[in-house]
Scaffold this active site. Structure first.
Site, PDB file in Angstrom:
ATOM      1  N   LYS A 208       0.770  -1.169  -0.145  1.00 30.02           N
ATOM      2  CA  LYS A 208       0.026   0.016   0.003  1.00 30.02           C
ATOM      3  C   LYS A 208       0.913   1.114   0.054  1.00 30.02           C
ATOM      4  O   LYS A 208       0.659   2.051  -0.694  1.00 30.02           O
ATOM      5  CB  LYS A 208      -0.746  -0.150   1.141  1.00 30.02           C
ATOM      6  CG  LYS A 208      -1.879   1.019   1.172  1.00 30.02           C
ATOM      7  CD  LYS A 208      -2.965   0.726   2.522  1.00 30.02           C
ATOM      8  CE  LYS A 208      -3.501   1.977   2.805  1.00 30.02           C
ATOM      9  NZ  LYS A 208      -4.663   1.798   3.936  1.00 30.02           N
ATOM     10  N   GLU A 214      10.473  -4.726   4.582  1.00 31.56           N
ATOM     11  CA  GLU A 214      10.657  -6.140   4.154  1.00 31.56           C
ATOM     12  C   GLU A 214      10.236  -6.314   2.757  1.00 31.56           C
ATOM     13  O   GLU A 214      11.131  -6.891   1.918  1.00 31.56           O
ATOM     14  CB  GLU A 214       9.511  -6.899   4.945  1.00 31.56           C
ATOM     15  CG  GLU A 214       9.732  -7.196   6.602  1.00 31.56           C
ATOM     16  CD  GLU A 214       9.069  -5.981   7.285  1.00 31.56           C
ATOM     17  OE1 GLU A 214       8.848  -4.975   6.853  1.00 31.56           O
ATOM     18  OE2 GLU A 214       8.577  -6.279   8.522  1.00 31.56           O
ATOM     19  N   GLY A 268      -5.117  -2.261   5.087  1.00 32.10           N
ATOM     20  CA  GLY A 268      -4.227  -3.313   4.707  1.00 32.10           C
ATOM     21  C   GLY A 268      -5.184  -4.657   4.758  1.00 32.10           C
ATOM     22  O   GLY A 268      -5.067  -5.635   3.819  1.00 32.10           O
ATOM     23  N   ARG A 269      -5.485  -4.942   6.174  1.00 30.29           N
ATOM     24  CA  ARG A 269      -6.223  -6.141   6.166  1.00 30.29           C
ATOM     25  C   ARG A 269      -7.602  -6.282   5.765  1.00 30.29           C
ATOM     26  O   ARG A 269      -8.230  -7.622   5.808  1.00 30.29           O
ATOM     27  CB  ARG A 269      -6.154  -6.605   7.772  1.00 30.29           C
ATOM     28  CG  ARG A 269      -6.987  -5.568   8.452  1.00 30.29           C
ATOM     29  CD  ARG A 269      -6.482  -5.406  10.083  1.00 30.29           C
ATOM     30  NE  ARG A 269      -6.885  -4.161  10.891  1.00 30.29           N
ATOM     31  CZ  ARG A 269      -6.356  -3.265  10.948  1.00 30.29           C
ATOM     32  NH1 ARG A 269      -5.092  -3.069  10.408  1.00 30.29           N
ATOM     33  NH2 ARG A 269      -6.833  -2.251  11.644  1.00 30.29           N
ATOM     34  N   GLU A 354      -5.688  -7.380  14.644  1.00 25.45           N
ATOM     35  CA  GLU A 354      -5.006  -6.032  14.550  1.00 25.45           C
ATOM     36  C   GLU A 354      -6.181  -4.967  14.515  1.00 25.45           C
ATOM     37  O   GLU A 354      -5.756  -3.804  14.716  1.00 25.45           O
ATOM     38  CB  GLU A 354      -4.569  -6.002  13.205  1.00 25.45           C
ATOM     39  CG  GLU A 354      -3.444  -4.803  12.748  1.00 25.45           C
ATOM     40  CD  GLU A 354      -2.843  -4.978  11.387  1.00 25.45           C
ATOM     41  OE1 GLU A 354      -2.900  -6.021  10.762  1.00 25.45           O
ATOM     42  OE2 GLU A 354      -2.460  -3.921  10.989  1.00 25.45           O
ATOM     43  N   HIS A 385      -5.840 -33.910  17.081  1.00 23.44           N
ATOM     44  CA  HIS A 385      -4.749 -35.058  17.151  1.00 23.44           C
ATOM     45  C   HIS A 385      -3.859 -34.134  18.065  1.00 23.44           C
ATOM     46  O   HIS A 385      -2.675 -34.529  18.287  1.00 23.44           O
ATOM     47  CB  HIS A 385      -4.357 -35.443  16.090  1.00 23.44           C
ATOM     48  CG  HIS A 385      -5.120 -36.450  15.599  1.00 23.44           C
ATOM     49  ND1 HIS A 385      -5.400 -37.738  15.702  1.00 23.44           N
ATOM     50  CD2 HIS A 385      -6.251 -36.048  14.497  1.00 23.44           C
ATOM     51  CE1 HIS A 385      -6.349 -38.189  14.857  1.00 23.44           C
ATOM     52  NE2 HIS A 385      -6.796 -37.370  14.347  1.00 23.44           N
ATOM     53  N   LYS A 513       7.270  -0.795  12.237  1.00 27.28           N
ATOM     54  CA  LYS A 513       8.101  -0.381  11.082  1.00 27.28           C
ATOM     55  C   LYS A 513       9.128   0.677  11.270  1.00 27.28           C
ATOM     56  O   LYS A 513       9.864   0.725  10.310  1.00 27.28           O
ATOM     57  CB  LYS A 513       7.028   0.173  10.068  1.00 27.28           C
ATOM     58  CG  LYS A 513       5.850  -0.623   9.665  1.00 27.28           C
ATOM     59  CD  LYS A 513       5.001  -0.269   8.512  1.00 27.28           C
ATOM     60  CE  LYS A 513       3.809  -1.182   8.144  1.00 27.28           C
ATOM     61  NZ  LYS A 513       3.403  -0.840   7.047  1.00 27.28           N
TER      62      LYS A 513
HETATM   63  C1  G6Q Z   1      -2.669  -4.115   7.755  1.00 28.46           C
HETATM   64  C2  G6Q Z   1      -1.597  -3.618   8.295  1.00 28.46           C
HETATM   65  C3  G6Q Z   1      -0.318  -4.397   7.880  1.00 28.46           C
HETATM   66  C4  G6Q Z   1       0.077  -3.982   6.518  1.00 28.46           C
HETATM   67  C5  G6Q Z   1       1.505  -4.119   6.366  1.00 28.46           C
HETATM   68  C6  G6Q Z   1       1.919  -3.944   4.787  1.00 28.46           C
HETATM   69  O1  G6Q Z   1      -3.871  -3.760   8.010  1.00 28.46           O
HETATM   70  O2  G6Q Z   1      -1.665  -2.323   8.506  1.00 28.46           O
HETATM   71  O3  G6Q Z   1      -0.565  -5.632   7.890  1.00 28.46           O
HETATM   72  O4  G6Q Z   1      -0.809  -4.321   5.575  1.00 28.46           O
HETATM   73  O5  G6Q Z   1       2.134  -3.732   7.179  1.00 28.46           O
HETATM   74  O6  G6Q Z   1       1.893  -2.695   4.659  1.00 28.46           O
HETATM   75  P1  G6Q Z   1       2.104  -2.279   3.081  1.00 28.46           P
HETATM   76  O7  G6Q Z   1       0.981  -2.791   2.099  1.00 28.46           O
HETATM   77  O8  G6Q Z   1       2.030  -0.710   3.156  1.00 28.46           O
HETATM   78  O9  G6Q Z   1       3.495  -2.764   2.621  1.00 28.46           O
END
Ligand code: G6Q
Length: 549
Positions: A208, A214, A268-269, A354, A385, A513
């Site tokens: 996003k 990462e 994001g989620r 989250e 199990h 982050k």
């Molecule tokens: C989701 C979070 C988090 C996010 C990641 C990746 O709701 O905010 O999981 O999606 O940190 O972020 P970017 O898409 O900005 O790389």
């Protein structure tokens, strides 16, 4: 909107009084007293059946829980979200993942823009691109069709696409293999690069912000790997991006034609419905992806229009509130009896924890009652199990959500019947338990000597009265998966509304982050390394020795 303490709400207090009586109830008796309990406490919508009869509740409990939802202004808050009000106040953003699944004919004007038109413009781009990849018209730099798609993203830019691609595995184009790289741990990317050929691989850089450390590092490493085999001019055929940050994508070398945008009003989620779902659209085709969106939309309509008494997300959410805030349950286990839903517990872990892992209200005051429980789980029958032991006989009360499809997507004989039998048998056993008398007569029938019976009895008794929901669908297909995800999204919203928190920010994740930045430069030897506490200093020093060897 309600600003007062949850615990002061009249319905909350009435529930506390009611709880004193309800906590003694035995579900066995509730069932034997009313043989029609299943029809009274189950409801259906958007292709999903929710059976919530195996819970420690009755009509009065439900009516008080729904009263609480009303007192906490659930209906007003719901209207505010769907209409595009900036309910994510700490980030000053609207929350409109539901607009991502509105049909083309709809319209939703926010800040003078019709978001539905913008959404469908991007969807048209996704459609055209996915058709080219799937038909083989889009080729890699050696003229061969793409065979492997590597999504590079983390958190919300990874969990949704990965979970849905796995869940809809039987629908995936036979030429395409999907891979997901999220972890900055190089072992993740390394393992994937070992499996693919640069000439026939498409990398999707999904971020996003296009700044997440990462993802950027993985993207750079994938790019360097590609450039070891081919030239710069071949990059655009092999790298595309999904982001709200078009400029950063361009700087990375992505052709603006192959950038798929989305908007800051998509968390994001909650983003699998946006272009972040590109891997899914490529895998199952645009038509099936549209069915996935339609399934989510069907649940949205249900959530907005069904009376609270028959509203799946409302019921699921409020039953959760009952256990969290009155029984004090600290966790909920998710048990999909479907191998293709193996990533669903991990997906829900992010969605719920989250969103609702918050300790202050939307107004910034400390909450007066517990919020999100721990969400965990694994597929059945595997979990049986392993940790099901604790669910049956441990000291904590942990509600379980069973999820199953009535029809399989395979033709292997006998398997599905055994799977469903296990699913139903477990929820029955959680509810009924096994009394001393039952265990004793079972052992007597097996002619176990009396002294052995006496010593084994306490170990073989199951208290039962352990609650669960069961969610059934006909088949795990794009539309039902869409409805299932939206069901849980709205469950989270319902609980967040009752708890009075902002479900849509994530300051704890943002913290992660930036936290590592300093230590990263210290490990690289660029700055002093003795500025932390003794433990952190010691660990950094030890790692520096190893890294410099
Ligand atoms: C989701 C979070 C988090 C996010 C990641 C990746 O709701 O905010 O999981 O999606 O940190 O972020 P970017 O898409 O900005 O790389």
């Amino acid at each position: 909107m309600s600003h007062s303490n949850l615990t002061d709400a009249p319905a909350f207090q009435a529930l506390s009084t009611h709880f004193a009586e309800a906590k003694e109830w035995q579900m066995r008796s509730l069932f034997s007293r009313s043989p029609d309990r299943f029809s009274r406490f189950s409801t259906e919508a958007a292709g999903l059946l929710l059976d919530y009869s195996k819970n420690r509740l009755d009509e009065k409990t439900m009516s008080l829980l729904l009263q609480l939802a009303r007192e906490r202004s659930l209906e007003q808050k719901r209207a505010a979200m769907f209409s595009g009000e900036k309910i994510n106040t700490t980030e000053d953003r609207a929350v409109l993942h539901t607009a991502l699944r509105l049909p083309r004919t709809a319209s939703l004007v926010v800040d003078g823009q019709d978001v539905v038109r913008e959404v469908h413009e991007v969807l048209d781009h996704v459609r055209a691109f996915s058709e080219r990849i799937r038909s083989g018209q889009w080729t890699g730099c050696n003229g061969q069709p793409i065979t492997d798609i590597v999504n590079i993203g983390i958190g919300g830019s990874d969990l949704g696409p990965e979970m849905t691609c796995r869940a809809l595995r039987p629908f995936v184009h036979p030429r395409l293999s999907l891979h997901f790289v999220s972890n900055v741990d190089g072992h993740d990317l390394d393992a994937v690069l070992a499996k693919v050929r640069p000439e026939t691989t498409l990398f999707i850089i999904a971020s996003k912000t296009f700044t997440t450390r990462e993802t950027m590092l993985n993207a750079q490493s994938a790019r360097s790997w590609f450039l070891r085999h081919h030239g710069e001019s071949d990059l655009p055929r092999h790298f595309v991006a999904v982001s709200t940050n078009t400029e950063a994508g361009r700087a990375f070398g992505i052709d603006p034609e192959n950038m798929f945008p989305f908007w800051d009003w998509v968390g994001g989620r909650y983003s699998v419905w946006s272009a972040i779902g590109l891997p899914l659209a490529l895998a199952i085709g645009f038509e099936a992806f549209s069915e996935f969106l339609a399934g989510g939309h069907a649940m949205d309509v249900h959530f907005q229009t069904a009376p609270l008494e028959q509203n799946l997300p409302v019921i699921l959410g409020m039953v959760g509130v009952w256990y969290r805030n009155f029984f004090g349950s600290g966790s909920i286990s998710i048990a999909p009896y479907h191998q293709d839903l193996s990533q669903f517990p991990a997906y829900l872990q992010q969605l719920e924890m989250e969103s609702n892992g918050k300790r202050v209200t939307s107004e910034g005051a400390p909450v007066t009652a517990a919020t999100c429980p721990i969400v965990w789980g694994d597929v059945g029958t595997n979990g049986q199990h392993a940790y099901f032991q604790l669910l049956h006989q441990g000291t904590d009360l942990m509600p379980v959500d069973f999820i199953a499809a009535l029809k399989p997507a395979h033709g292997l004989e006998g398997h599905h019947m055994v799977l469903l039998a296990n699913c139903f048998a477990q929820s029955e056993a959680f509810m009924r338990g096994k009394t001393e008398e039952e265990v004793r007569s079972e052992m007597q029938a097996q002619q176990v000597p009396e002294d052995k019976i006496r010593s084994l009895l306490p170990h073989r008794v199951f208290p039962g009265n352990r609650p669960s929901n069961t969610i059934l669908m006909d088949k795990l297909a794009p539309a039902t998966l869409g409805a299932l995800i939206a069901l849980y999204e709205h469950k989270v919203f319902v609980q967040g509304a009752v708890w009075g928190i902002n479900c849509f920010d994530q300051w704890g994740v943002e913290l992660g982050k930036v936290l590592a930045k300093n230590i990263e430069s210290e490990l690289a030897g660029e700055v002093r390394t003795d500025t932390h506490d003794a433990s952190t200093n010691g660990l950094i020093a030890r790692a520096r020795i190893a890294l410099s060897e």
